[in-house]
Design a protein around this motif. Structure first.
Motif, PDB file in Angstrom:
ATOM      1  N   UNK A   1     -36.314  79.761  53.877  1.00  6.20           N
ATOM      2  CA  UNK A   1     -34.814  79.812  54.701  1.00  6.20           C
ATOM      3  C   UNK A   1     -34.335  79.477  56.022  1.00  6.20           C
ATOM      4  N   UNK A   2     -35.910  79.882  56.788  1.00  2.02           N
ATOM      5  CA  UNK A   2     -35.813  79.770  58.214  1.00  2.02           C
ATOM      6  C   UNK A   2     -35.535  78.493  58.276  1.00  2.02           C
ATOM      7  N   UNK A   3     -36.151  77.373  57.334  1.00  2.00           N
ATOM      8  CA  UNK A   3     -36.098  75.818  57.271  1.00  2.00           C
ATOM      9  C   UNK A   3     -35.129  75.499  57.493  1.00  2.00           C
ATOM     10  N   UNK A   4     -33.821  76.122  56.329  1.00  2.00           N
ATOM     11  CA  UNK A   4     -33.348  75.470  55.823  1.00  2.00           C
ATOM     12  C   UNK A   4     -32.882  75.378  54.154  1.00  2.00           C
ATOM     13  N   UNK A   5     -33.849  75.921  53.700  1.00  2.00           N
ATOM     14  CA  UNK A   5     -33.926  75.714  51.963  1.00  2.00           C
ATOM     15  C   UNK A   5     -32.803  77.274  51.540  1.00  2.00           C
ATOM     16  N   UNK A   6     -32.325  76.789  50.731  1.00  2.00           N
ATOM     17  CA  UNK A   6     -31.720  77.624  50.285  1.00  2.00           C
ATOM     18  C   UNK A   6     -33.031  78.861  49.045  1.00  2.00           C
ATOM     19  N   UNK A   7     -32.510  80.336  49.762  1.00  2.00           N
ATOM     20  CA  UNK A   7     -33.761  81.869  48.637  1.00  2.00           C
ATOM     21  C   UNK A   7     -34.326  80.701  47.911  1.00  2.00           C
ATOM     22  N   UNK A   8     -34.049  80.589  46.997  1.00  2.00           N
ATOM     23  CA  UNK A   8     -34.323  79.846  45.825  1.00  2.00           C
ATOM     24  C   UNK A   8     -34.825  78.784  45.531  1.00  2.00           C
ATOM     25  N   UNK A   9     -35.132  78.809  46.337  1.00  2.00           N
ATOM     26  CA  UNK A   9     -36.198  76.644  46.683  1.00  2.00           C
ATOM     27  C   UNK A   9     -37.813  78.198  46.187  1.00  2.00           C
ATOM     28  N   UNK A  10     -37.687  79.330  46.905  1.00  2.00           N
ATOM     29  CA  UNK A  10     -38.860  79.685  47.141  1.00  2.00           C
ATOM     30  C   UNK A  10     -39.522  79.866  45.877  1.00  2.00           C
ATOM     31  N   UNK A  11     -39.105  80.870  45.079  1.00  3.17           N
ATOM     32  CA  UNK A  11     -40.228  80.969  43.873  1.00  3.17           C
ATOM     33  C   UNK A  11     -39.775  79.220  42.699  1.00  3.17           C
ATOM     34  N   UNK A  12     -39.219  78.516  42.909  1.00  2.19           N
ATOM     35  CA  UNK A  12     -39.281  77.246  42.411  1.00  2.19           C
ATOM     36  C   UNK A  12     -40.678  77.000  43.386  1.00  2.19           C
ATOM     37  N   UNK A  13     -41.032  76.858  44.283  1.00  7.74           N
ATOM     38  CA  UNK A  13     -42.569  76.091  45.307  1.00  7.74           C
ATOM     39  C   UNK A  13     -43.715  77.316  45.016  1.00  7.74           C
ATOM     40  N   UNK A  14     -43.565  78.365  44.533  1.00  8.31           N
ATOM     41  CA  UNK A  14     -44.226  79.444  44.565  1.00  8.31           C
ATOM     42  C   UNK A  14     -44.553  79.132  43.350  1.00  8.31           C
ATOM     43  N   UNK A  15     -43.836  78.778  42.371  1.00  8.95           N
ATOM     44  CA  UNK A  15     -44.725  78.089  40.634  1.00  8.95           C
ATOM     45  C   UNK A  15     -44.771  76.876  40.830  1.00  8.95           C
ATOM     46  N   UNK A  16     -44.110  76.143  40.660  1.00 14.45           N
ATOM     47  CA  UNK A  16     -44.799  74.450  40.106  1.00 14.45           C
ATOM     48  C   UNK A  16     -46.341  74.597  41.707  1.00 14.45           C
ATOM     49  N   UNK A  17     -45.907  74.917  42.191  1.00 10.81           N
ATOM     50  CA  UNK A  17     -47.629  74.548  43.415  1.00 10.81           C
ATOM     51  C   UNK A  17     -48.034  75.440  42.951  1.00 10.81           C
ATOM     52  N   UNK A  18     -47.378  76.409  43.856  1.00 12.66           N
ATOM     53  CA  UNK A  18     -48.554  78.325  43.610  1.00 12.66           C
ATOM     54  C   UNK A  18     -50.206  77.649  43.865  1.00 12.66           C
ATOM     55  N   UNK A  19     -50.062  77.906  45.181  1.00 10.25           N
ATOM     56  CA  UNK A  19     -51.639  76.460  46.202  1.00 10.25           C
ATOM     57  C   UNK A  19     -51.208  77.494  47.530  1.00 10.25           C
ATOM     58  N   UNK A  20     -50.567  78.026  47.333  1.00  9.57           N
ATOM     59  CA  UNK A  20     -51.178  79.369  48.901  1.00  9.57           C
ATOM     60  C   UNK A  20     -50.732  78.067  50.107  1.00  9.57           C
ATOM     61  N   UNK A  21     -51.768  77.842  51.162  1.00  9.29           N
ATOM     62  CA  UNK A  21     -52.092  77.043  52.179  1.00  9.29           C
ATOM     63  C   UNK A  21     -51.180  75.621  52.361  1.00  9.29           C
ATOM     64  N   UNK A  22     -51.290  74.977  50.432  1.00 11.17           N
ATOM     65  CA  UNK A  22     -50.573  73.543  50.296  1.00 11.17           C
ATOM     66  C   UNK A  22     -49.017  74.354  50.489  1.00 11.17           C
ATOM     67  N   UNK A  23     -48.219  75.398  49.826  1.00 10.80           N
ATOM     68  CA  UNK A  23     -46.424  74.904  49.710  1.00 10.80           C
ATOM     69  C   UNK A  23     -46.672  75.598  51.221  1.00 10.80           C
ATOM     70  N   UNK A  24     -46.928  76.556  51.818  1.00  7.00           N
ATOM     71  CA  UNK A  24     -46.698  75.903  53.682  1.00  7.00           C
ATOM     72  C   UNK A  24     -46.483  74.479  54.203  1.00  7.00           C
ATOM     73  N   UNK A  25     -47.804  73.425  53.761  1.00  2.20           N
ATOM     74  CA  UNK A  25     -48.067  72.405  54.268  1.00  2.20           C
ATOM     75  C   UNK A  25     -46.777  71.595  53.599  1.00  2.20           C
ATOM     76  N   UNK A  26     -45.946  71.788  52.221  1.00  3.02           N
ATOM     77  CA  UNK A  26     -45.274  71.158  51.531  1.00  3.02           C
ATOM     78  C   UNK A  26     -43.880  71.100  52.137  1.00  3.02           C
ATOM     79  N   UNK A  27     -44.112  72.278  52.950  1.00  7.49           N
ATOM     80  CA  UNK A  27     -42.526  72.510  53.320  1.00  7.49           C
ATOM     81  C   UNK A  27     -42.362  71.783  55.204  1.00  7.49           C
ATOM     82  N   UNK A  28     -43.215  71.414  55.099  1.00  8.02           N
ATOM     83  CA  UNK A  28     -43.019  69.975  56.325  1.00  8.02           C
ATOM     84  C   UNK A  28     -43.518  68.798  55.665  1.00  8.02           C
ATOM     85  N   UNK A  29     -43.538  68.996  55.152  1.00  9.63           N
ATOM     86  CA  UNK A  29     -43.890  67.473  54.394  1.00  9.63           C
ATOM     87  C   UNK A  29     -43.183  66.818  53.998  1.00  9.63           C
ATOM     88  N   UNK A  30     -42.062  68.155  52.670  1.00  8.31           N
ATOM     89  CA  UNK A  30     -40.547  67.404  52.383  1.00  8.31           C
ATOM     90  C   UNK A  30     -39.461  67.341  53.440  1.00  8.31           C
TER      91      UNK A  30
END
Length: 237
Positions: A35-64
Motif C-alpha cells: 500500500x505504501x508503494x502505491x498499490x491498491x490493497x487488493x493487489x496484496x492477496x493477488x501477489x501472495x496467491x499468484x507468486x507466493x514465494x516470500x522474498x520474491x514477492x518483496x522483490x516483485x514490488x520493486x520490479x513492477x
C-alpha cells in the motif's frame, strides 16, 4: 472425516505454528509495503496467491514499480527460487493421494513448509499432514498480508521505513545462511559482483549479478578440488 485424519490435521497445525508464526510479521510488513508503494490493497492477496514465494514477492514490488521487463523478471525469479528444484526431489508429494492435492503441494512448496516436513523421518508423514502444513503456512502469509494492506490504507502516506522491509529481510536471511556456512568467499563474491554489475549495467544489475553468482556456485560444485587449492594457497599466503 475419520479420527485418524483429524489427528493428522491437528498434528500438522501443531508442527506448523512454531515456524509459521514467524510468517505473520513478514506478511504484515508485505501488506503495508504494498500500500505504501502505491498499490491498491487488493493487489496484496493477488501477489501472495499468484507468486507466493516470500522474498520474491518483496522483490516483485520493486520490479513492477521499476518497469523491469518480463524476461528479466523471469530470470530473477528463477535464480531466487532455484533451490526449490532440489526441494522437490525429496519432498514427500507421493504421500498425497489426490491429484489436485499433489498439484497444490507443488505450488505451495516453500522454505518453511519444506523445513517442517523434512524435520520428520522419511516415510513418517502422511499426505494429510503435508497438506495441512502447506495450507496453514500459506494462510499465515496471505491473511496477515491482507490485514497489513488494510491497515496501511489508514496510515499517513508519508510514513517512512516500510520500504526497508525487503532489505532487512534479505540481511537476516543472508546472516542466517552465513552462520550455517561461514565461507567468507561467498559474501565477498556477492558484493564484488553486485558492484561490478551495478557499474557496467545498472539497469540489469540484479540479473547479471545473480546469473554470474549462480555460475560461480555451479563451478565450485563441479570442481571442488579448485576450492581446496585456493584454500591451501590462501593459508600459505
Amino acid at each position: 472425516m475419520s479420527a485418524e485424519t483429524l489427528k493428522e490435521i491437528r498434528g500438522g497445525v501443531s508442527e506448523t505454528l512454531a515456524v509459521g508464526l514467524g510468517l505473520i510479521p513478514l506478511g504484515l510488513a508485505f501488506g503495508l509495503l504494498m500500500v505504501q508503494t502505491g498499490f491498491a490493497w487488493w493487489w496484496t492477496p493477488i501477489f501472495s496467491i499468484v507468486i507466493y514465494a516470500g522474498s520474491m514477492e518483496y522483490l516483485a514490488i520493486g520490479m513492477v514499480t521499476a518497469g523491469i521487463g518480463p524476461f528479466s523478471a523471469l530470470v530473477a525469479g528463477f535464480m531466487v527460487n532455484f533451490r526449490h528444484i532440489f526441494y522437490g526431489l525429496t519432498f514427500p508429494r507421493h504421500t498425497i493421494n489426490s491429484g489436485t492435492g499433489r498439484v497444490y503441494s507443488t505450488y505451495a512448496l516453500t522454505d518453511e513448509s519444506y523445513a517442517i516436513v523434512s524435520a520428520r523421518p522419511p516415510g513418517k508423514i502422511s499426505g494429510t499432514r503435508v497438506l495441512t502444513i502447506q495450507i496453514l503456512c500459506q494462510a499465515l502469509w496471505v491473511i496477515p498480508g491482507i490485514i497489513g494492506a488494510l491497515v496501511g490504507q489508514v496510515l499517513p502516506d508519508d510514513l517512512k521505513g516500510m520500504d526497508f522491509a525487503l532489505t532487512a529481510l534479505f540481511v537476516v536471511l543472508a546472516w542466517e545462511a552465513f552462520k550455517n556456512n561461514k565461507d567468507y568467499s561467498l559474501p565477498l563474491f556477492a558484493v564484488v559482483l553486485a558492484l561490478v554489475a551495478g557499474f557496467v549495467a545498472p539497469e540489469q544489475m540484479l540479473v547479471i549479478a545473480l546469473t554470474t553468482y549462480f555460475v560461480i556456485l555451479l563451478c565450485r560444485v563441479r570442481f571442488p578440488n579448485l576450492d581446496k587449492k585456493l584454500e591451501i594457497r590462501t593459508k600459505h599466503e
